[in-house]
Enzyme design. Structure first.
Site, PDB file in Angstrom:
ATOM      1  CD  GLU A   1       1.524   6.578  -4.331  1.00  0.00           C
ATOM      2  OE1 GLU A   1       2.271   7.454  -4.760  1.00  0.00           O
ATOM      3  OE2 GLU A   1       0.777   5.887  -5.037  1.00  0.00           O
TER       4      GLU A   1
HETATM    5  C1  LIG Z   1      -4.959   1.104   1.397  1.00  0.00           C
HETATM    6  C2  LIG Z   1      -3.488   1.011   1.221  1.00  0.00           C
HETATM    7  C3  LIG Z   1      -2.957   0.844  -0.039  1.00  0.00           C
HETATM    8  C4  LIG Z   1      -1.570   0.733  -0.211  1.00  0.00           C
HETATM    9  N1  LIG Z   1      -1.060   0.505  -1.446  1.00  0.00           N
HETATM   10  C5  LIG Z   1       0.267   0.255  -1.584  1.00  0.00           C
HETATM   11  C6  LIG Z   1       0.794  -0.152  -2.855  1.00  0.00           C
HETATM   12  O1  LIG Z   1       0.070  -0.236  -3.851  1.00  0.00           O
HETATM   13  N2  LIG Z   1       2.110  -0.475  -2.919  1.00  0.00           N
HETATM   14  C7  LIG Z   1       2.946  -0.425  -1.834  1.00  0.00           C
HETATM   15  O2  LIG Z   1       4.123  -0.714  -1.976  1.00  0.00           O
HETATM   16  N3  LIG Z   1       2.465  -0.021  -0.621  1.00  0.00           N
HETATM   17  C8  LIG Z   1       1.157   0.305  -0.481  1.00  0.00           C
HETATM   18  N4  LIG Z   1       0.649   0.676   0.746  1.00  0.00           N
HETATM   19  C9  LIG Z   1       1.562   0.735   1.898  1.00  0.00           C
HETATM   20  C10 LIG Z   1       1.805   2.141   2.401  1.00  0.00           C
HETATM   21  O3  LIG Z   1       2.609   2.850   1.496  1.00  0.00           O
HETATM   22  C11 LIG Z   1       2.415   2.015   3.800  1.00  0.00           C
HETATM   23  O4  LIG Z   1       1.380   1.578   4.658  1.00  0.00           O
HETATM   24  C12 LIG Z   1       3.005   3.295   4.318  1.00  0.00           C
HETATM   25  O5  LIG Z   1       4.148   3.659   3.569  1.00  0.00           O
HETATM   26  C13 LIG Z   1       3.410   3.194   5.796  1.00  0.00           C
HETATM   27  O6  LIG Z   1       4.146   2.036   6.051  1.00  0.00           O
HETATM   28  P1  LIG Z   1       3.699   1.078   7.268  1.00  0.00           P
HETATM   29  O7  LIG Z   1       2.247   0.815   7.117  1.00  0.00           O
HETATM   30  O8  LIG Z   1       4.610  -0.053   7.321  1.00  0.00           O
HETATM   31  O9  LIG Z   1       3.846   1.982   8.557  1.00  0.00           O
HETATM   32  P2  LIG Z   1       5.187   2.208   9.434  1.00  0.00           P
HETATM   33  O10 LIG Z   1       6.325   2.561   8.555  1.00  0.00           O
HETATM   34  O11 LIG Z   1       5.364   1.066  10.362  1.00  0.00           O
HETATM   35  O12 LIG Z   1       4.786   3.487  10.257  1.00  0.00           O
HETATM   36  C14 LIG Z   1       3.901   3.454  11.381  1.00  0.00           C
HETATM   37  C15 LIG Z   1       3.793   4.874  11.932  1.00  0.00           C
HETATM   38  O13 LIG Z   1       5.088   5.340  12.336  1.00  0.00           O
HETATM   39  C16 LIG Z   1       5.397   6.555  11.671  1.00  0.00           C
HETATM   40  N5  LIG Z   1       6.831   6.607  11.384  1.00  0.00           N
HETATM   41  C17 LIG Z   1       7.618   5.625  10.870  1.00  0.00           C
HETATM   42  N6  LIG Z   1       8.880   6.070  10.732  1.00  0.00           N
HETATM   43  C18 LIG Z   1       8.885   7.352  11.148  1.00  0.00           C
HETATM   44  C19 LIG Z   1       9.889   8.364  11.246  1.00  0.00           C
HETATM   45  N7  LIG Z   1      11.152   8.142  10.859  1.00  0.00           N
HETATM   46  N8  LIG Z   1       9.540   9.576  11.723  1.00  0.00           N
HETATM   47  C20 LIG Z   1       8.266   9.827  12.096  1.00  0.00           C
HETATM   48  N9  LIG Z   1       7.264   8.912  12.032  1.00  0.00           N
HETATM   49  C21 LIG Z   1       7.574   7.698  11.565  1.00  0.00           C
HETATM   50  C22 LIG Z   1       4.580   6.514  10.401  1.00  0.00           C
HETATM   51  O14 LIG Z   1       4.377   7.812   9.847  1.00  0.00           O
HETATM   52  C23 LIG Z   1       3.290   5.873  10.887  1.00  0.00           C
HETATM   53  O15 LIG Z   1       2.491   6.845  11.503  1.00  0.00           O
HETATM   54  C24 LIG Z   1      -0.728   0.826   0.923  1.00  0.00           C
HETATM   55  C25 LIG Z   1      -1.269   1.010   2.206  1.00  0.00           C
HETATM   56  C26 LIG Z   1      -2.633   1.097   2.359  1.00  0.00           C
HETATM   57  C27 LIG Z   1      -3.197   1.286   3.724  1.00  0.00           C
END
Ligand SMILES: Cc1cc2nc3c(=O)[nH]c(=O)nc-3n(C[C@H](O)[C@H](O)[C@H](O)COP(=O)(O)OP(=O)(O)OC[C@H]3O[C@@H](n4cnc5c(N)ncnc54)[C@H](O)[C@@H]3O)c2cc1C
Length: 380
Positions: A364
């Site tokens: 989230e």
């Molecule tokens: C167990 C689990 C359940 C989930 N359930 C849901 C769900 O029900 N529905 C849903 O829609 N999603 C869900 N998610 C997805 C979750 O919300 C995302 O994984 C999360 O928002 C991060 O996106 P990403 O994994 O693509 O990481 P990325 O966006 O690729 O980020 C990778 C890293 O870069 C950092 N980063 C990225 N942009 C910036 C910035 N501008 N400034 C500083 N740091 C940055 C991030 O903080 C992170 O550390 C779930 C994820 C998990 C692991």
């Protein structure tokens, strides 16, 4: 100290007492087995519905409990103390219902919200895609209007209970305008061309299934559009403000459990001829853990009270999610440390709690993104 019920109204106190018993009798003992088997705890979800806990913060006219969001969060905290993966399922369900309640037409509420509130249906929330996580408005799943229905095509990732839920709130693009081109739809289970394509194998929350979803020309009735075309990103973000408070409450429940385990272990384990918690260094660690939990609890409840009063609570929700999940991480790491070698083996629950805390810092909106939300609001 578990959450303090003393200042609550009698009916809320009774509700939380009932949830506390459910947690102690049903959730605490069954969580390790479901986690070990990576099995979605369907019978427990059914019991949750029987107990009337599936629509607590929604209007009674749609079958909800008509209770405050603060009360709902206290319930989530209590449940997470016993079984985090299950509490996450409830939080996500409530997130889906939020969108329908806040933005759906009366017909959609009669059609979908009533089923979500009664627990006949469970909901899920699908925003994330393979190439759009933190940058959610870059999503590319498409929805094309054809007559009285939309055709949805694309891939979604990380959807909690996406394949188990009866209704998934899916964000999809109806025009090329970036955030204003996104719309929100309720897609029900069994829709042709829609379903889970891969279940993720995870570090923790193993009994909370996380799915990659595929939409291949899935036909969704136009009546299942939530709000208006182009409102989807706003709906997704508003839902997340509420959902983040759910994650904050889950974090505090998890941290409370870790503290309870640490207090028990350190009073039973003896070294140098006395319980290890007779050492001030150990007591200081326990004191810091308890203080972080109390501070986090106060933070999420304050944000919830703002929400209940109809005030803007976006910053407070981000602060609560950030602080509470970071606190859960620190507290669970310390709980492992206080168990010594026993903290590192699976016979004791604290290693699982530590793995579970990590997920709370990511979902989230990662905690970096929470800082971004808070920082932007402070500087713009
Ligand atoms: C167990 C689990 C359940 C989930 N359930 C849901 C769900 O029900 N529905 C849903 O829609 N999603 C869900 N998610 C997805 C979750 O919300 C995302 O994984 C999360 O928002 C991060 O996106 P990403 O994994 O693509 O990481 P990325 O966006 O690729 O980020 C990778 C890293 O870069 C950092 N980063 C990225 N942009 C910036 C910035 N501008 N400034 C500083 N740091 C940055 C991030 O903080 C992170 O550390 C779930 C994820 C998990 C692991």
């Amino acid at each position: 100290m578990p959450q303090d019920l003393r200042l609550l109204e009698d009916d809320v106190k009774d509700l939380l007492q009932m949830v506390r018993e459910f947690t102690d009798e049903k959730l605490l003992p069954s969580a390790p087995g479901y986690e070990e088997r990576s099995e979605d705890p369907l019978p427990l979800y059914r019991q949750l519905a029987e107990l009337g806990l599936t629509g607590l913060p929604y209007p009674e006219e749609y079958g909800g409990g008509g209770l405050s969001y603060e009360t709902y969060l206290c319930v989530v905290e209590e449940i997470a103390r016993g079984y985090l993966g299950f509490a996450i399922g409830l939080s996500v369900h409530t997130l889906c219902a939020f969108a329908v309640n806040g933005f759906g037409s009366d017909d959609l509420k009669q059609d979908v919200l009533t089923k979500l509130c009664s627990g006949e249906w469970y909901g899920a929330y699908s925003l994330s895609e393979p190439h759009s996580g933190s940058d959610a408005s870059a999503l590319s799943t498409k929805a094309v209007l054809e007559g009285s229905s939309y055709r949805l095509s694309g891939s979604k990732v990380f959807c909690t209970r996406g394949n188990e839920a009866d209704a998934v709130l899916v964000m999809a693009r109806t025009s090329e305008e970036r955030s204003k081109g996104i719309s929100a739809f309720i897609v029900s289970k069994g829709t042709e061309g829609f379903g889970g394509s891969k279940k993720e194998d995870k570090m923790g929350w193993r009994s909370s299934p996380t799915w990659m979803l595929q939409l291949d020309d899935a036909v969704v009735d136009a009546g299942r559009l939530v709000g208006e075309e182009g409102q989807g990103f706003r709906i997704a973000l508003a839902s997340l403000d509420s959902g983040r408070l759910g994650i904050a409450a889950c974090s505090i429940g998890l941290a409370q459990r870790a503290l309870d385990e640490a207090v028990r272990f350190t009073s039973e384990r003896e070294q140098f001829g006395k319980p290890i918690n007779a050492n001030q260094a150990v007591q200081f660690m326990l004191a810091d853990m308890a203080t972080q939990i109390s501070a986090g609890r106060a933070l999420y409840r304050h944000a919830a009270r703002l929400r209940d009063a109809g005030q803007d609570y976006s910053i407070e929700a981000a602060q609560a999610k950030l602080f509470c999940s970071d606190a859960a991480m620190r507290v669970t790491i310390d709980a492992v440390q206080l168990h010594g070698g026993y903290g590192y083996v699976t016979e004791y629950p604290v290693e699982r709690l530590m793995r579970e805390a990590k997920g709370l810092q990511i979902v989230e909106g990662t905690n970096q993104i929470q800082r971004l939300v808070i920082g932007r609001r402070l500087t713009f």
